[in-house]
Design an enzyme around this catalytic site. Structure first.
Site, short mmCIF file in Angstrom:
data_model
loop_
_atom_site.label_atom_id
_atom_site.label_comp_id
_atom_site.label_asym_id
_atom_site.label_seq_id
_atom_site.Cartn_x
_atom_site.Cartn_y
_atom_site.Cartn_z
N CYS A 33 -17.23 1.77 -20.12
CA CYS A 33 -18.65 1.62 -19.69
C CYS A 33 -19.44 0.48 -20.18
CB CYS A 33 -19.46 2.83 -19.75
SG CYS A 33 -19.02 4.43 -19.13
N TYR A 61 -6.17 6.51 4.40
CA TYR A 61 -6.23 5.43 3.38
C TYR A 61 -5.43 4.21 3.83
CZ TYR A 61 -5.31 2.57 -0.42
OH TYR A 61 -5.20 1.49 -1.39
N CYS A 90 -25.46 3.07 -13.19
CA CYS A 90 -24.61 4.26 -12.97
C CYS A 90 -25.21 5.47 -13.56
CB CYS A 90 -23.47 3.80 -14.12
SG CYS A 90 -22.16 5.39 -13.89
N ASP A 112 -9.53 5.59 -2.27
CA ASP A 112 -8.24 6.33 -2.81
C ASP A 112 -8.88 7.10 -4.06
OD1 ASP A 112 -9.02 4.29 -4.99
OD2 ASP A 112 -7.21 3.63 -4.95
N GLU A 129 0.90 -1.41 -0.08
CA GLU A 129 -0.03 0.06 0.05
C GLU A 129 0.93 1.19 0.04
OE1 GLU A 129 -3.18 -0.04 -0.73
OE2 GLU A 129 -3.57 -1.68 -0.62
N CYS A 171 -18.34 -2.58 -17.95
CA CYS A 171 -18.51 -2.20 -16.43
C CYS A 171 -19.77 -3.07 -15.96
CB CYS A 171 -18.95 -0.68 -16.30
SG CYS A 171 -19.15 -0.16 -14.60
N CYS A 193 -13.19 1.94 -14.74
CA CYS A 193 -14.05 3.41 -14.68
C CYS A 193 -12.56 4.41 -14.55
CB CYS A 193 -14.87 3.59 -13.48
SG CYS A 193 -15.68 5.08 -13.43
S1 SF4 Z 1 -20.74 2.81 -15.99
FE1 SF4 Z 1 -20.34 4.32 -14.52
S2 SF4 Z 1 -19.22 3.37 -13.01
FE2 SF4 Z 1 -19.08 2.00 -14.88
S3 SF4 Z 1 -17.14 2.74 -16.14
FE3 SF4 Z 1 -18.89 3.84 -16.84
S4 SF4 Z 1 -18.81 5.61 -15.75
FE4 SF4 Z 1 -17.68 4.26 -14.39
#
Ligand code: SF4
Length: 303
Positions: free
Chosen positions: A200, A120, A209, A138, A37, A203, A193
């Site tokens: 996205c 952190y 989101c 972070d 870390e 994701c 992200c």
């Molecule tokens: S959908 Fe939202 S959380 Fe996922 S990568 Fe895109 S902006 Fe980031």
């Protein structure tokens, strides 16, 4: 049947996609996690990997480092950058031996009391080494939460108490599941992200989101301008420290004078290294890494 929540989706994705990194192996101890870390705070993973292996091979437990010197810690740190972190790790090892019998403590207040361990790092060690439930926040996690929950493109430059609250609200109640989710949030921010090119379509929380739903574009330019290095005091400090790191003892001022022609800038860089506790005078006309030998009388740097 209820829909899986944010933490569940990200944790599932993490379990299938997490990068195979040595500090994530199941048998890795709290000391290794603390070292990782600290190294990862300002240095990319790819540069940390060899340094982490070398550090743990030499100092597998805090007591092994505590019986050496801060100078050796600086030498082992090599060119990872921000070498004060090496001295902090050495001081941490000493404090862990003196206060906790050589075991990295598991209580958050005791972790926070260790030298150089902040909000952190203390929570990261408590979560990843001891499976506790803490918001581990972070830059990457702040960005994920800011986008997915608040619908904003980016978080501010520093972690605020509100960021800890917002992240904690997303964590499962069960500690081990919360620790897993914390690691998963960090990984999502690191590889999916990302600041400028969020992926996205890949994701796990795309459908819920808030930022994606808003249709906003990713920030166009870099969030931080790359820092100039050539010709700066940082470069001079690096050159001076490099010479001192390679030496086996004190280095005469005359030799240090050869690393940079600008006397004023060189003197300023050297004084900065002394002030930061990385270098110390060794007699009237020489310097060495801090703690690299018996105590020396303090010289007046202004002469
Ligand atoms: S959908 Fe939202 S959380 Fe996922 S990568 Fe895109 S902006 Fe980031």
């Amino acid at each position: 049947m209820t829909e899986p929540n944010f933490a569940t989706l990200v944790s599932r994705w993490y379990e299938e996609n997490a990068r195979d990194l040595p500090w994530r192996k199941p048998d890795v101890g709290p000391w290794a996690i603390l070292v990782s870390e600290v190294m990862l705070q300002q240095t990319p993973v790819v540069r940390v990997l060899p340094a982490f292996d070398a550090w743990l091979a030499r100092w597998p437990v805090p007591a092994a480092l505590a019986q050496e010197s801060p100078a050796e810690a600086i030498r082992m740190w090599g060119r990872l950058g921000y070498p004060r972190r090496a001295v902090r790790l050495y001081e941490c090892a000493v404090a862990i031996v003196e206060r906790h019998g050589g075991e990295v403590p598991d209580r958050l207040d005791q972790l926070l009391a260790l030298p150089g361990v902040g909000t952190y790092t203390a929570r990261a060690v408590a979560a990843f080494a001891y499976g506790q439930r803490h918001p581990v926040v972070d830059t990457n996690v702040r960005r994920v939460v800011c986008r997915a929950v608040a619908g904003q493109p980016d978080a501010g430059p520093t972690t605020r108490p509100a960021d800890l609250v917002a992240t904690e609200e997303l964590l499962p109640l069960e500690p081990a599941a919360a620790a897993l989710a914390s690691a998963a949030f960090m990984e999502l921010g690191a590889v999916i992200c990302t600041a400028r090119t969020p992926h996205c379509a890949r994701c796990p929380v795309e459908s819920s989101c808030a930022w994606r739903a808003s249709g906003q574009e990713a920030p166009a330019g870099p969030t931080r301008r790359p820092q100039r290095y050539a010709g700066t005091d940082r470069q001079v400090r690096g050159l001076l420290l490099g010479m001192l790191r390679e030496a086996t003892g004190p280095v005469p001022q005359q030799r240090l004078d050869q690393v940079w022609t600008d006397d004023v800038q060189r003197a300023r860089a050297l004084a900065g290294l002394v002030q930061d506790g990385l270098v110390e005078p060794a007699g009237a006309d020489a310097f060495r890494l801090v703690g690299d030998g018996p105590p020396q009388p303090v010289a007046d740097l202004t002469h």
